[in-house]
Design an enzyme around this catalytic site. Structure first.
Site, mmCIF file in Angstrom:
data_model
loop_
_atom_site.group_PDB
_atom_site.id
_atom_site.type_symbol
_atom_site.label_atom_id
_atom_site.label_comp_id
_atom_site.label_asym_id
_atom_site.label_seq_id
_atom_site.Cartn_x
_atom_site.Cartn_y
_atom_site.Cartn_z
ATOM 1 N N PHE A 284 -4.013 0.489 7.532
ATOM 2 C CA PHE A 284 -3.109 1.118 6.890
ATOM 3 C C PHE A 284 -3.290 1.881 5.328
ATOM 4 C CE2 PHE A 284 -1.244 -3.124 8.186
ATOM 5 C CZ PHE A 284 -1.131 -2.742 9.660
ATOM 6 N N CYS A 285 -4.669 2.126 5.409
ATOM 7 C CA CYS A 285 -4.932 2.788 4.311
ATOM 8 C C CYS A 285 -5.033 1.782 3.109
ATOM 9 C CB CYS A 285 -4.250 4.290 3.910
ATOM 10 S SG CYS A 285 -4.848 5.304 5.261
#
Ligand SMILES: Cc1ncc(COP(=O)(O)O)c(C=O)c1O
Length: 492
Positions: free
Chosen positions: A395-396
């Site tokens: 999710f970055c």
């Protein structure tokens, strides 16, 4: 338990959910495509969903006006400027931002807003850039600007197992700054990894230590109220599609005018200058937000932001928050209670196990009866076959994931060394980490929003139940009966 009995039991435990039933009517009327397509959409932290009425209103506006390029004096140009400025005022009003203190700079997304700050903040030797380990990469990336300019860069760690900011360590980092220098502190109001709502009082605490504050509100504002008369960061980044699905391609930087004056733009462009000369090699930047909006704004999409904000206001952010909190609380309890026949837990949740100071984003991994991790890519594949949209990976947000799995600097260095000289790809990195001590470098995320229903969440729980007693599900190993949403082991 069948869905109806489960719903009754849920309502008994969460009576406040009944106050939000207007959202069910809204979903039937304005988001009919969701049920028509049989989709259980559980990735609101990735992107919000738009109502069909937003599209109709936007189309009606576009089909009844002639909008020209805003940079001239014609009637069509003035009309464009009118809707853009009306939207800017609507954005400031929505966040209750005092207009004499704040302005809104339109950007392509939250990332664009963060980059505007990073590239123009007067980082210098002696100054500091402090972040929390829990941050989206679009905040982590600001460290490159800080490092290049000679500022010190530091991360405040998170506590385990709740993944909250280690407040004493943060306080120590803030206290170590020289308040006479330019210091920047950046953190998310809500984690896009764990759903943790980090305390908003940190804004004033950091300011008292001589820091300007960047509040990344991208994951917070879709389900929470942000009132800029109460919390007053210098910079706030948001993406509008995360709040109401449409339009994409527009975000904004809410910025205190005083702080805007401190930023030094690294260049100028069409639209940002009052005057520029080739012979004289000089330019005069346009004042306030105009000096930060490069080129031609996304002027056809910007009015759809005002429509989206009205849509959110007509529903009420408190109603949305009540609904998603009830659903989050229920799912957390149900997931933690899932166990294999041998009594071993099926699920590990990353972050807090209750809804106290946490939002509607739940990140987890599934385990087999022997305690081996189930490959999250396989779980996503199966969920997807079942019509459930969820999110997997990092999710970055590498810092929250690394903390959650106890990955040390040594683990990361070893992975980097192992891949040295070859292309470093995320799957290769994850594979390496996974083989090193069974740690997971990725997870599964479900997140709720505006029109999430109990049925959506129950479908995910029913899907999770199908993983009970399943041995390690290698990619492509087990087959899945889509009609019954059931895992079938090879040969069974
Ligand atoms: C907390 C947070 N910050 C920043 C971003 C970046 O948003 P965008 O990709 O819209 O620029 C995201 C996107 O997921 C996010 O969740």
């Amino acid at each position: 338990m069948d869905p109806l009995s489960a719903y009754r039991a849920f309502l008994e435990r969460h009576p406040a959910y009944a106050t939000t039933t207007a959202l069910d009517a809204l979903r039937s009327a304005d988001y009919a495509r969701l049920d028509a397509s049989g989709q259980a959409y559980l990735d609101y932290t990735g992107a919000g969903l738009y109502a069909e009425s937003q599209l109709r209103e936007h189309t009606a506006l576009l089909t009844t006006h002639v909008f020209g390029n805003p940079h001239s004096a014609s009637a069509s140009s003035a009309d464009t400027t009118g809707v853009v400025e009306d939207t800017r005022r609507a954005v400031l009003k929505y966040f209750n931002a005092p207009p004499d203190d704040y302005t809104a700079v339109f950007t392509p997304n939250a990332t664009g807003a963060l980059k505007l700050v990073g590239e123009a903040y007067p980082f210098a030797p002696g100054g500091r850039f402090v972040m929390t380990a829990d941050n989206h990469n679009s905040v982590n990336g600001i460290r490159e600007f800080a490092t290049a300019a000679g500022a010190a860069v530091d991360y405040a760690p998170l506590t385990m197992p709740d993944l909250r900011i280690d407040r004493p360590r943060l306080e120590a980092l803030l206290a170590a700054a020289d308040a006479t220098e330019d210091n920047l502190f950046a953190y998310p109001a809500q984690s896009n990894f764990s759903g943790v709502k980090h305390p908003l009082d940190i804004v004033a605490a950091a300011q008292a230590r001589g820091f300007d504050v960047v509040l990344d509100a991208a994951a917070f504002v879709p389900t929470n109220r942000l009132d800029l008369t109460i919390v007053q960061p210098e910079f706030v980044a948001v993406s509008f599609y995360k709040m109401f699905g449409y339009p994409t391609g527009v975000g904004c930087l809410l910025v205190r005018k005083r702080a805007l004056g401190k930023l030094v733009r690294p260049w100028f462009a069409g639209g940002t200058v009052n005057f520029a000369t080739v012979q004289g090699r000089a330019h005069i930047l346009a004042p306030l937000e105009a000096g930060f909006e490069d080129g031609t704004l996304n002027y056809l999409s910007i009015p759809a932001v005002a429509i989206g904000l009205r849509h959110l206001e007509s529903i009420g952010i408190d109603t949305i928050q009540t609904r998603v909190t009830c659903l989050t609380d229920w799912l957390l309890g149900e997931l933690l209670a899932l166990a294999h026949s041998n009594g071993r837990p099926m699920v590990r949740i990353y972050g807090p196990a209750t809804t106290a100071s946490r939002g509607a984003t739940i990140t987890l991994n599934f385990y087999d009866p022997e305690g081996h991790l189930l490959d999250y890519r396989r779980v996503e594949e199966l969920a997807s076959a079942c019509g459930i949209s969820l999110r997997t990976g990092c999710f970055c947000n590498p810092g929250a994931g690394e903390t959650a799995e106890g990955l040390t600097e040594g683990d990361i260095r070893a992975a980097l060394d192992d891949t040295a000289g070859r292309d470093m790809t995320l799957p290769r990195f994850l594979q390496f980490v996974q083989h090193r001590g069974g740690k997971s470098a990725g997870a599964i995320r479900v997140s709720f929003g505006l029109v999430t229903t109990f049925t959506d969440v129950h479908r995910f729980l029913a899907f999770a139940g199908t993983l009970r007693d399943q041995a390690k599900l290698a990619l492509g190993e087990a087959t899945f009966d889509i009609a019954s949403c059931r895992v079938i082991r090879d040969g069974s």
